[in-house]
Each structure stands twice: as structure tokens, then as C-alpha cells.
Write an enzyme that holds these catalytic residues in place. Structure first.
Site, PDB file in Angstrom:
ATOM      1  N   SER A  75      25.225 -22.194   4.830  1.00  0.00           N
ATOM      2  CA  SER A  75      24.343 -21.699   3.701  1.00  0.00           C
ATOM      3  C   SER A  75      25.219 -21.218   2.686  1.00  0.00           C
ATOM      4  CB  SER A  75      23.276 -20.941   4.351  1.00  0.00           C
ATOM      5  OG  SER A  75      22.310 -20.815   3.430  1.00  0.00           O
ATOM      6  N   ASP A 123      16.368 -30.321   4.423  1.00  0.00           N
ATOM      7  CA  ASP A 123      16.519 -28.898   4.086  1.00  0.00           C
ATOM      8  C   ASP A 123      15.590 -28.577   2.781  1.00  0.00           C
ATOM      9  OD1 ASP A 123      17.535 -26.720   3.207  1.00  0.00           O
ATOM     10  OD2 ASP A 123      19.679 -27.433   3.768  1.00  0.00           O
ATOM     11  N   HIS A 178      17.355 -26.488   7.118  1.00  0.00           N
ATOM     12  CA  HIS A 178      18.375 -25.566   6.898  1.00  0.00           C
ATOM     13  C   HIS A 178      19.156 -24.957   7.805  1.00  0.00           C
ATOM     14  CE1 HIS A 178      20.612 -23.717   3.446  1.00  0.00           C
ATOM     15  NE2 HIS A 178      20.228 -22.567   4.058  1.00  0.00           N
TER      16      HIS A 178
HETATM   17  C1  MLT Z   1      22.587 -19.602  -1.670  1.00  0.00           C
HETATM   18  O1  MLT Z   1      22.017 -18.668  -2.255  1.00  0.00           O
HETATM   19  O2  MLT Z   1      23.868 -19.605  -1.323  1.00  0.00           O
HETATM   20  C2  MLT Z   1      21.755 -20.698  -1.151  1.00  0.00           C
HETATM   21  O3  MLT Z   1      20.835 -20.804  -1.709  1.00  0.00           O
HETATM   22  C3  MLT Z   1      21.677 -20.682   0.419  1.00  0.00           C
HETATM   23  C4  MLT Z   1      21.296 -19.378   0.790  1.00  0.00           C
HETATM   24  O4  MLT Z   1      21.619 -18.513   0.936  1.00  0.00           O
HETATM   25  O5  MLT Z   1      19.836 -19.179   0.898  1.00  0.00           O
END
Ligand code: MLT
Length: 202
Positions: free
Chosen positions: A105, A155, A186
Site C-alpha cells: 500500500s 481494491d 486492498h
Molecule cells: C497511499 O496513500 O499511499 C494510498 O492511498 C494507500 C494507502 O496508504 O491507503
């Protein structure tokens, strides 16, 4: 927990001289989160796991965002260079080869930013639930850099088109990209772990 070398981090020495894994957690995670994943993926390799320096409502991240999926790109650039400098310093301090990033992520997104901004500091990357980190990245030279991207078909944070765009961007830079999409959201699944492990030990 070690606080020198500019990022709070954990380092676990492995028994193999193969490239260590650089573990990059998601939003709200820390340097301990991905150690079990790292040990499962590569029980013999050294593990380097920093904590993101940016706080969002108390939750550590690797760069600032303006909203979910909307990044502060100047901060992405600044933080990617800062983390790249840490990787170089830590590799030297712990006498390690160039690491393979394993990011989830937000951690996958900073790894993707490092790939395009500072490709020389990584020997490859596993990007789990990653998206395009910069709208107009510089033309990077990623010749034969192995990259595995694993996306989730349902996701809610990352549209399939965005993950596909990331894969295309890295392929354009001549990385050796494998992009897989799982019937998942996700969160990581056992299949992510199995596929990442196979790719790493291929
Ligand atoms: C981010 O902010 O890098 C992406 O949206 C993934 C997350 O951290 O939720």
C-alpha cells in the site's frame, strides 16, 4: 528499534548473502509490521524495515497525501530521496547488498517512487496494492530491474486502470515487470504471499 541512520528501523541479519528485503509498511503501520511477511518470504535473507516519518492523524506513512489516493507529489519526491539516502547508508552500515523492496500500500507507493527517482538503490521490488506515485515521473532507466506488482481486482482504494498504468510506466522504463491481479480487495491474502515467495525464489 534503532533510531540512528535517520529512520527508526529494525534490521535483522540473515544467514544468506542474497539481496536483503527492504520492508515498507502501509499507512498506520510501523517497522515491526512486515517482519513476519519478510521471514515467510525469505527465511534466510536479511531484513531492513524502516518506519515512515510522516504522521497522518498519528498514523505513520512514507509521504503526505491530500486525500485518499491524492498525493502531495512534492512530498513524495522529497521523501523518496530521503528514504533512498537511508537505504544507501543502511546498506553500508550493515554491509548488505542492494535490497529488494517489499512494499504494501503506502509502502509500495514509496517503493514505486524510488524506482523511478532513484533506481540505482534497489535491485528489484515487490509492490503489493501499489498505485502510480507521480503523475509525470522522470524517464527512469530500469533495464532488467525485476518488479512484481500484485493488485486486488476489487481494491476499493486502487482502480484497476491505475495499477495497469503503474505497470505500463515501469515497463516503459524497461523494468522486467510481472503484474498479477488477484480476486481480492486492498488487504493481502495468502495467495499474495505464495506468489511473492515464488517470484522471489524463482
Ligand atoms: C497511499 O496513500 O499511499 C494510498 O492511498 C494507500 C494507502 O496508504 O491507503
Amino acid at each position: 528499534m534503532t533510531q540512528d541512520l535517520s529512520f527508526i528501523h529494525r534490521f535483522e541479519q540473515g544467514t544468506s548473502a542474497a539481496a536483503p528485503l527492504l520492508l515498507l509498511h502501509g499507512t498506520g503501520g510501523n517497522e515491526n509490521d512486515l517482519l513476519p511477511l519478510g521471514k515467510t518470504l525469505a527465511p534466510d535473507r536479511s531484513l531492513l524495515s524502516p518506519r515512515g516519518k510522516v504522521l497522518e492523524n498519528g498514523m505513520p506513512r512514507f509521504f503526505r497525501r491530500l486525500a485518499e489516493g491524492v498525493f502531495d507529489e512534492l512530498d513524495v519526491i522529497k521523501r523518496a530521496h530521503e528514504l533512498a539516502d537511508f537505504i544507501v547508508a543502511a546498506s553500508e552500515a550493515y554491509r548488505q547488498a542492494k535490497p529488494i523492496a517489499v512494499g504494501f500500500s503506502n509502502g509500495a507507493n514509496i517503493a514505486a517512487a524510488i524506482l523511478v527517482l532513484r533506481p540505482e538503490v534497489l535491485s528489484g521490488a515487490i509492490l503489493l496494492r501499489a498505485m502510480v506515485p507521480l503523475a509525470n515521473p522522470p524517464q527512469a532507466d530500469l533495464v532488467q530491474k525485476p518488479v512484481l506488482i500484485i493488485s486486488g481486482a476489487s481494491d476499493p482504494i486502487i482502480p484497476a486502470s491505475n495499477a495497469a498504468q503503474l505497470a505500463a510506466m515501469l515497463k516503459d522504463a524497461h523494468a522486467d515487470v510481472q503484474h498479477l491481479t488477484l480476486p481480492a480487495g486492498h488487504n493481502l491474502t495468502q495467495t499474495d504471499v505464495t506468489l511473492a515467495s515464488k517470484w522471489l525464489n524463482r
